[in-house]
Design a protein around this motif. Sequence first.
Motif, PDB file in Angstrom:
ATOM      1  N   GLN A   1       0.840  -1.205   0.000  1.00  0.00           N
ATOM      2  CA  GLN A   1       0.000   0.000   0.000  1.00  0.00           C
ATOM      3  C   GLN A   1       0.868   1.245   0.000  1.00  0.00           C
ATOM      4  O   GLN A   1       0.587   2.207  -0.720  1.00  0.00           O
ATOM      5  N   LEU A   2       1.908   1.239   0.770  1.00  0.00           N
ATOM      6  CA  LEU A   2       2.808   2.389   0.847  1.00  0.00           C
ATOM      7  C   LEU A   2       3.462   2.618  -0.510  1.00  0.00           C
ATOM      8  O   LEU A   2       3.539   3.755  -0.978  1.00  0.00           O
ATOM      9  N   GLN A   3       3.905   1.568  -1.188  1.00  0.00           N
ATOM     10  CA  GLN A   3       4.508   1.716  -2.500  1.00  0.00           C
ATOM     11  C   GLN A   3       3.495   2.256  -3.503  1.00  0.00           C
ATOM     12  O   GLN A   3       3.829   3.118  -4.320  1.00  0.00           O
ATOM     13  N   GLU A   4       2.267   1.738  -3.439  1.00  0.00           N
ATOM     14  CA  GLU A   4       1.236   2.227  -4.360  1.00  0.00           C
ATOM     15  C   GLU A   4       0.938   3.700  -4.105  1.00  0.00           C
ATOM     16  O   GLU A   4       0.796   4.481  -5.050  1.00  0.00           O
ATOM     17  N   GLN A   5       0.867   4.102  -2.867  1.00  0.00           N
ATOM     18  CA  GLN A   5       0.604   5.511  -2.556  1.00  0.00           C
ATOM     19  C   GLN A   5       1.770   6.376  -2.998  1.00  0.00           C
ATOM     20  O   GLN A   5       1.558   7.485  -3.497  1.00  0.00           O
ATOM     21  N   GLU A   6       3.009   5.908  -2.872  1.00  0.00           N
ATOM     22  CA  GLU A   6       4.159   6.671  -3.341  1.00  0.00           C
ATOM     23  C   GLU A   6       4.117   6.822  -4.852  1.00  0.00           C
ATOM     24  O   GLU A   6       4.388   7.904  -5.389  1.00  0.00           O
ATOM     25  N   LYS A   7       3.747   5.744  -5.585  1.00  0.00           N
ATOM     26  CA  LYS A   7       3.627   5.834  -7.041  1.00  0.00           C
ATOM     27  C   LYS A   7       2.537   6.834  -7.419  1.00  0.00           C
ATOM     28  O   LYS A   7       2.708   7.632  -8.334  1.00  0.00           O
ATOM     29  N   LEU A   8       1.382   6.747  -6.713  1.00  0.00           N
ATOM     30  CA  LEU A   8       0.263   7.646  -6.990  1.00  0.00           C
ATOM     31  C   LEU A   8       0.678   9.084  -6.731  1.00  0.00           C
ATOM     32  O   LEU A   8       0.381   9.978  -7.529  1.00  0.00           O
ATOM     33  N   LEU A   9       1.408   9.329  -5.650  1.00  0.00           N
ATOM     34  CA  LEU A   9       1.877  10.680  -5.347  1.00  0.00           C
ATOM     35  C   LEU A   9       2.837  11.165  -6.422  1.00  0.00           C
ATOM     36  O   LEU A   9       2.777  12.317  -6.847  1.00  0.00           O
ATOM     37  N   THR A  10       3.718  10.307  -6.872  1.00  0.00           N
ATOM     38  CA  THR A  10       4.670  10.676  -7.915  1.00  0.00           C
ATOM     39  C   THR A  10       3.922  11.038  -9.195  1.00  0.00           C
ATOM     40  O   THR A  10       4.203  12.049  -9.829  1.00  0.00           O
ATOM     41  N   LYS A  11       2.922  10.214  -9.556  1.00  0.00           N
ATOM     42  CA  LYS A  11       2.126  10.502 -10.756  1.00  0.00           C
ATOM     43  C   LYS A  11       1.384  11.820 -10.610  1.00  0.00           C
ATOM     44  O   LYS A  11       1.349  12.635 -11.526  1.00  0.00           O
ATOM     45  N   LYS A  12       0.750  12.037  -9.450  1.00  0.00           N
ATOM     46  CA  LYS A  12      -0.006  13.277  -9.236  1.00  0.00           C
ATOM     47  C   LYS A  12       0.926  14.477  -9.268  1.00  0.00           C
ATOM     48  O   LYS A  12       0.595  15.526  -9.823  1.00  0.00           O
ATOM     49  N   GLY A  13       2.117  14.353  -8.692  1.00  0.00           N
ATOM     50  CA  GLY A  13       3.091  15.442  -8.709  1.00  0.00           C
ATOM     51  C   GLY A  13       3.517  15.749 -10.138  1.00  0.00           C
ATOM     52  O   GLY A  13       3.636  16.910 -10.532  1.00  0.00           O
TER      53      GLY A  13
END
Length: 182
Positions: A162-174
């Motif tokens: 979950q943490l990795q997925e949220q980091e990927k999502l944050l990177t994409k959103k950024g």
Amino acid sequence: IKKVLLEMEYQKNSYEEKAKESLQKVLEEKMNAEQQLQSTQRSLALAEQKCEEWRSQYKALKEDWRTLGTQHRELESQLHVLQSKLQGADSRDLQMNQALRFLENEHQELQAKIERLQGDRDLCSSDTQDLQDQLKRSEEEKLALVTRVQQLQSLLQNQSLQLQEQEKLLTKKGQQIYYHKF
């Protein structure tokens, strides 16, 4: 355009704040899960150590039981020998009667020893059963702790994913916010 850029900047900051809060929460949950895992692993190690102690005590009692059985058989054999000597001594003279009384005393002592050994054997049998029950309970506790460790490890893996997925999502959103600016 300035309003749109300001609105996008505001949304970016808002997303980043929410993402930071989510990451912080996941990290706290991960730390709690790791602490629980360590605690459970310590409990498991103690249970295994206890299990090993009970196993060694059980082996020692089993060996004592074997020794007592051998002694009991030897004493019974001696008792049979003495009884046959007593039967042959009835027809002898006074000197033989004295020997007979000596043998009778020895017979009583052996009988008392046999009774004590039988009492010890019964006590050892009871202790052995208690140890077997305790060993069984310890092994059941060990199995429960192993299951709990596996559950906690699975929870840790899920939280890491979950943490990795949220980091990927944050990177994409950024990246999306960055590209929308330009």
